[in-house]
Design a protein around this motif. Structure first.
Motif, PDB file in Angstrom:
ATOM      1  N   VAL A 183     -54.342 -20.794   0.605  1.00  0.00           N
ATOM      2  CA  VAL A 183     -54.237 -21.535   1.858  1.00  0.00           C
ATOM      3  C   VAL A 183     -53.637 -22.909   1.632  1.00  0.00           C
ATOM      4  O   VAL A 183     -52.805 -23.392   2.407  1.00  0.00           O
ATOM      5  N   SER A 184     -54.056 -23.561   0.529  1.00  0.00           N
ATOM      6  CA  SER A 184     -53.565 -24.916   0.269  1.00  0.00           C
ATOM      7  C   SER A 184     -52.265 -24.920  -0.514  1.00  0.00           C
ATOM      8  O   SER A 184     -51.659 -25.971  -0.715  1.00  0.00           O
ATOM      9  N   GLY A 185     -51.813 -23.716  -0.959  1.00  0.00           N
ATOM     10  CA  GLY A 185     -50.622 -23.664  -1.800  1.00  0.00           C
ATOM     11  C   GLY A 185     -49.379 -24.168  -1.121  1.00  0.00           C
ATOM     12  O   GLY A 185     -48.451 -24.660  -1.771  1.00  0.00           O
ATOM     13  N   SER A 186     -49.347 -24.059   0.208  1.00  0.00           N
ATOM     14  CA  SER A 186     -48.164 -24.517   0.932  1.00  0.00           C
ATOM     15  C   SER A 186     -47.965 -26.008   0.794  1.00  0.00           C
ATOM     16  O   SER A 186     -46.876 -26.518   0.995  1.00  0.00           O
ATOM     17  N   ARG A 187     -49.042 -26.728   0.458  1.00  0.00           N
ATOM     18  CA  ARG A 187     -48.915 -28.173   0.278  1.00  0.00           C
ATOM     19  C   ARG A 187     -48.455 -28.521  -1.135  1.00  0.00           C
ATOM     20  O   ARG A 187     -48.246 -29.679  -1.457  1.00  0.00           O
ATOM     21  N   GLY A 188     -48.354 -27.499  -1.989  1.00  0.00           N
ATOM     22  CA  GLY A 188     -47.772 -27.704  -3.305  1.00  0.00           C
ATOM     23  C   GLY A 188     -48.639 -28.435  -4.293  1.00  0.00           C
ATOM     24  O   GLY A 188     -48.155 -28.892  -5.320  1.00  0.00           O
ATOM     25  N   GLU A 189     -49.948 -28.555  -4.034  1.00  0.00           N
ATOM     26  CA  GLU A 189     -50.818 -29.301  -4.935  1.00  0.00           C
ATOM     27  C   GLU A 189     -51.864 -28.366  -5.525  1.00  0.00           C
ATOM     28  O   GLU A 189     -52.747 -27.875  -4.821  1.00  0.00           O
ATOM     29  N   PRO A 190     -51.801 -28.079  -6.846  1.00  0.00           N
ATOM     30  CA  PRO A 190     -52.803 -27.206  -7.458  1.00  0.00           C
ATOM     31  C   PRO A 190     -54.166 -27.878  -7.430  1.00  0.00           C
ATOM     32  O   PRO A 190     -54.276 -29.095  -7.581  1.00  0.00           O
ATOM     33  N   ARG A 191     -55.204 -27.089  -7.229  1.00  0.00           N
ATOM     34  CA  ARG A 191     -56.540 -27.651  -7.139  1.00  0.00           C
ATOM     35  C   ARG A 191     -57.546 -26.678  -7.714  1.00  0.00           C
ATOM     36  O   ARG A 191     -57.258 -25.506  -7.922  1.00  0.00           O
ATOM     37  N   GLY A 192     -58.735 -27.187  -7.984  1.00  0.00           N
ATOM     38  CA  GLY A 192     -59.807 -26.350  -8.499  1.00  0.00           C
ATOM     39  C   GLY A 192     -60.085 -26.626  -9.960  1.00  0.00           C
ATOM     40  O   GLY A 192     -59.509 -27.527 -10.585  1.00  0.00           O
ATOM     41  N   VAL A 193     -61.004 -25.855 -10.527  1.00  0.00           N
ATOM     42  CA  VAL A 193     -61.443 -26.032 -11.905  1.00  0.00           C
ATOM     43  C   VAL A 193     -60.566 -25.216 -12.847  1.00  0.00           C
ATOM     44  O   VAL A 193     -60.288 -24.051 -12.601  1.00  0.00           O
ATOM     45  N   LEU A 194     -60.140 -25.836 -13.932  1.00  0.00           N
ATOM     46  CA  LEU A 194     -59.414 -25.173 -15.013  1.00  0.00           C
ATOM     47  C   LEU A 194     -60.289 -25.203 -16.254  1.00  0.00           C
ATOM     48  O   LEU A 194     -60.601 -26.279 -16.777  1.00  0.00           O
ATOM     49  N   ARG A 195     -60.709 -24.031 -16.722  1.00  0.00           N
ATOM     50  CA  ARG A 195     -61.491 -23.948 -17.966  1.00  0.00           C
ATOM     51  C   ARG A 195     -60.548 -23.506 -19.082  1.00  0.00           C
ATOM     52  O   ARG A 195     -59.985 -22.416 -19.034  1.00  0.00           O
ATOM     53  N   ILE A 196     -60.397 -24.374 -20.078  1.00  0.00           N
ATOM     54  CA  ILE A 196     -59.414 -24.168 -21.143  1.00  0.00           C
ATOM     55  C   ILE A 196     -60.126 -24.247 -22.483  1.00  0.00           C
ATOM     56  O   ILE A 196     -61.019 -25.088 -22.677  1.00  0.00           O
ATOM     57  N   CYS A 197     -59.731 -23.402 -23.426  1.00  0.00           N
ATOM     58  CA  CYS A 197     -60.256 -23.506 -24.780  1.00  0.00           C
ATOM     59  C   CYS A 197     -59.098 -23.569 -25.767  1.00  0.00           C
ATOM     60  O   CYS A 197     -57.994 -23.095 -25.501  1.00  0.00           O
ATOM     61  N   ALA A 198     -59.364 -24.186 -26.908  1.00  0.00           N
ATOM     62  CA  ALA A 198     -58.363 -24.325 -27.962  1.00  0.00           C
ATOM     63  C   ALA A 198     -59.094 -24.529 -29.278  1.00  0.00           C
ATOM     64  O   ALA A 198     -60.282 -24.867 -29.302  1.00  0.00           O
ATOM     65  N   SER A 199     -58.394 -24.324 -30.384  1.00  0.00           N
ATOM     66  CA  SER A 199     -58.988 -24.613 -31.684  1.00  0.00           C
ATOM     67  C   SER A 199     -59.206 -26.112 -31.817  1.00  0.00           C
ATOM     68  O   SER A 199     -58.595 -26.915 -31.112  1.00  0.00           O
ATOM     69  N   LEU A 200     -60.072 -26.498 -32.737  1.00  0.00           N
ATOM     70  CA  LEU A 200     -60.552 -27.876 -32.808  1.00  0.00           C
ATOM     71  C   LEU A 200     -59.435 -28.893 -32.956  1.00  0.00           C
ATOM     72  O   LEU A 200     -59.261 -29.789 -32.119  1.00  0.00           O
ATOM     73  N   ARG A 201     -58.642 -28.770 -34.005  1.00  0.00           N
ATOM     74  CA  ARG A 201     -57.650 -29.810 -34.293  1.00  0.00           C
ATOM     75  C   ARG A 201     -56.488 -29.777 -33.299  1.00  0.00           C
ATOM     76  O   ARG A 201     -56.032 -30.828 -32.836  1.00  0.00           O
ATOM     77  N   LEU A 202     -56.029 -28.587 -32.953  1.00  0.00           N
ATOM     78  CA  LEU A 202     -54.960 -28.468 -31.958  1.00  0.00           C
ATOM     79  C   LEU A 202     -55.435 -29.029 -30.623  1.00  0.00           C
ATOM     80  O   LEU A 202     -54.703 -29.769 -29.945  1.00  0.00           O
ATOM     81  N   GLY A 203     -56.646 -28.692 -30.234  1.00  0.00           N
ATOM     82  CA  GLY A 203     -57.166 -29.167 -28.965  1.00  0.00           C
ATOM     83  C   GLY A 203     -57.386 -30.659 -28.932  1.00  0.00           C
ATOM     84  O   GLY A 203     -57.039 -31.333 -27.951  1.00  0.00           O
ATOM     85  N   ARG A 204     -57.948 -31.184 -29.993  1.00  0.00           N
ATOM     86  CA  ARG A 204     -58.270 -32.621 -30.035  1.00  0.00           C
ATOM     87  C   ARG A 204     -57.025 -33.486 -30.110  1.00  0.00           C
ATOM     88  O   ARG A 204     -56.901 -34.470 -29.367  1.00  0.00           O
ATOM     89  N   ASP A 205     -56.084 -33.126 -30.981  1.00  0.00           N
ATOM     90  CA  ASP A 205     -54.952 -34.012 -31.249  1.00  0.00           C
ATOM     91  C   ASP A 205     -53.779 -33.817 -30.292  1.00  0.00           C
ATOM     92  O   ASP A 205     -52.985 -34.743 -30.111  1.00  0.00           O
ATOM     93  N   HIS A 206     -53.672 -32.648 -29.686  1.00  0.00           N
ATOM     94  CA  HIS A 206     -52.493 -32.369 -28.860  1.00  0.00           C
ATOM     95  C   HIS A 206     -52.840 -31.958 -27.435  1.00  0.00           C
ATOM     96  O   HIS A 206     -52.302 -32.516 -26.482  1.00  0.00           O
ATOM     97  N   VAL A 207     -53.721 -30.972 -27.286  1.00  0.00           N
ATOM     98  CA  VAL A 207     -53.992 -30.452 -25.942  1.00  0.00           C
ATOM     99  C   VAL A 207     -54.750 -31.465 -25.089  1.00  0.00           C
ATOM    100  O   VAL A 207     -54.406 -31.695 -23.921  1.00  0.00           O
ATOM    101  N   ALA A 208     -55.771 -32.093 -25.654  1.00  0.00           N
ATOM    102  CA  ALA A 208     -56.599 -33.022 -24.867  1.00  0.00           C
ATOM    103  C   ALA A 208     -55.788 -34.169 -24.261  1.00  0.00           C
ATOM    104  O   ALA A 208     -55.919 -34.453 -23.059  1.00  0.00           O
ATOM    105  N   PRO A 209     -54.938 -34.873 -25.026  1.00  0.00           N
ATOM    106  CA  PRO A 209     -54.150 -35.949 -24.421  1.00  0.00           C
ATOM    107  C   PRO A 209     -53.197 -35.452 -23.341  1.00  0.00           C
ATOM    108  O   PRO A 209     -52.951 -36.149 -22.345  1.00  0.00           O
ATOM    109  N   ILE A 210     -52.663 -34.247 -23.517  1.00  0.00           N
ATOM    110  CA  ILE A 210     -51.754 -33.692 -22.508  1.00  0.00           C
ATOM    111  C   ILE A 210     -52.518 -33.378 -21.224  1.00  0.00           C
ATOM    112  O   ILE A 210     -52.021 -33.609 -20.120  1.00  0.00           O
ATOM    113  N   LEU A 211     -53.731 -32.866 -21.359  1.00  0.00           N
ATOM    114  CA  LEU A 211     -54.532 -32.570 -20.177  1.00  0.00           C
ATOM    115  C   LEU A 211     -54.916 -33.839 -19.422  1.00  0.00           C
ATOM    116  O   LEU A 211     -55.066 -33.827 -18.194  1.00  0.00           O
ATOM    117  N   THR A 212     -55.069 -34.932 -20.151  1.00  0.00           N
ATOM    118  CA  THR A 212     -55.304 -36.220 -19.481  1.00  0.00           C
ATOM    119  C   THR A 212     -54.130 -36.569 -18.577  1.00  0.00           C
ATOM    120  O   THR A 212     -54.308 -36.986 -17.422  1.00  0.00           O
TER     121      THR A 212
END
Length: 316
Positions: free
Chosen positions: A94-123
């Motif tokens: 319903v809200s997609g027509s406004r072009g803004e993604p919304r809701g909860v994203l649950r993401i997992c990653a390995s420790l070092r990849l997640g901490r050093d690369h994925v986490a800052p990108i998600l910020t």
């Protein structure tokens, strides 16, 4: 963390209770579920008891250490997840027509990849799309994407499970390295087979056979059985052992690049490497979600060319 950044889901007590129930079921703990949801264990226990009364069944068997889901609870869990997914899908459509993604994203990653690369990108992703809510869990093990209710698993290696879909987001390879001090004491291996006579530091990675290293070299793919006096399921520990001179390590280029440039580690058998591209893996039912699509596209862009991009090659 709030349950859902959508008014309908927040305003309906039954949907809130279903979300609480799913979290407790996944965590097998009222305390862990309460911590994840940002609520008190007493409140969660009260709401679950009210849900049990509403449904007329017992959802959990409670002990002092753990809660175990009942057979009725397992059936309710399947329905609850489907109901919540359908509600989120409707709100997104319903809200997609406004072009803004919304809701909860649950993401997992390995420790070092997640901490050093994925986490800052998600910020950065959250700053760009403030209607998204992000939960990142770092685990040095292969997850059950559906059973543990993750939307995206950022993993090294393709998805071989038939019910999952892989999206390649960055090229990567694993290489062999050791500290100069180790090589001074033990010499350099001149062939892959000679690794069997060296101390190799073993890390139980998410997609590798433990104790068997398979690499591509001048003669194609080769494998070698390796052993060593030290092993761990924690990537930072194994890398530290390598720097301290305890043996040879095989790890991703992006994981070792800084240590190589600092002279703490040097390449061993540089003609050999193990392909280990980075993939975003999703369940088939969520692969078309707008929030999932936007997240994967942003991760791909940033991991390739952003300030937290993965290092995919080194000067020989």
């Amino acid at each position: 963390m709030k349950n859902q950044n959508v008014q309908l889901a927040n305003n309906d007590p039954f949907l809130r209770d279903l979300r609480l129930f799913c979290t407790v079921a996944r965590r097998s703990s009222f305390v862990a579920g309460a911590n994840e949801m940002g609520l008190s264990p007493a409140h969660v226990s009260k709401r679950i008891a009210m849900l049990e009364e509403t449904l007329g069944v017992k959802l959990f068997n409670r002990t002092t250490r753990r809660v175990n889901i009942t057979s009725d609870g397992e059936a309710a869990f399947l329905w609850a997840r489907k109901i919540l997914e359908d509600v989120e899908g409707m709100l997104e459509a319903v809200s997609g027509s406004r072009g803004e993604p919304r809701g909860v994203l649950r993401i997992c990653a390995s420790l070092r990849l997640g901490r050093d690369h994925v986490a800052p990108i998600l910020t950065q992703l959250r700053q760009r799309h403030p209607t998204l809510e992000i939960w990142l869990e770092l685990l040095d093990r292969r997850v059950d994407l559906i059973g543990e209710s993750f939307d995206i698993d950022i993993r090294v290696g393709e998805a071989h499970e038939p019910h999952l879909i892989g999206h390649k987001i960055a090229e990567n390879a694993r290489i062999l390295c050791a500290a100069p001090a180790y090589l001074e004491r033990h010499g350099r291996p001149k062939s892959l087979a000679e690794l069997g006579q060296h101390d190799c530091l073993l890390f139980r990675d998410r997609d590798q056979s433990f104790g068997v290293w398979r690499l591509e070299g001048p003669s194609g793919e080769e494998s070698v059985k390796v052993t060593g006096p030290m092993a761990s399921n924690h990537s930072d520990i194994v890398r530290r052992w390598a720097i301290e001179g305890y043996g040879i390590i095989m790890a991703s280029i992006w994981d070792l690049a800084a240590s190589i440039r600092a002279g703490e580690l040097v390449r061993v058998l540089p003609a050999y490497r193990q392909p280990a591209d980075v993939w975003a893996v999703t369940a088939a039912r969520t692969s078309g979600s707008e929030r999932v699509r936007v997240c994967i596209a942003f991760l791909k862009q940033q991991l390739i060319e952003g300030p937290h991009a993965l290092v995919t090659r080194l000067e020989e």
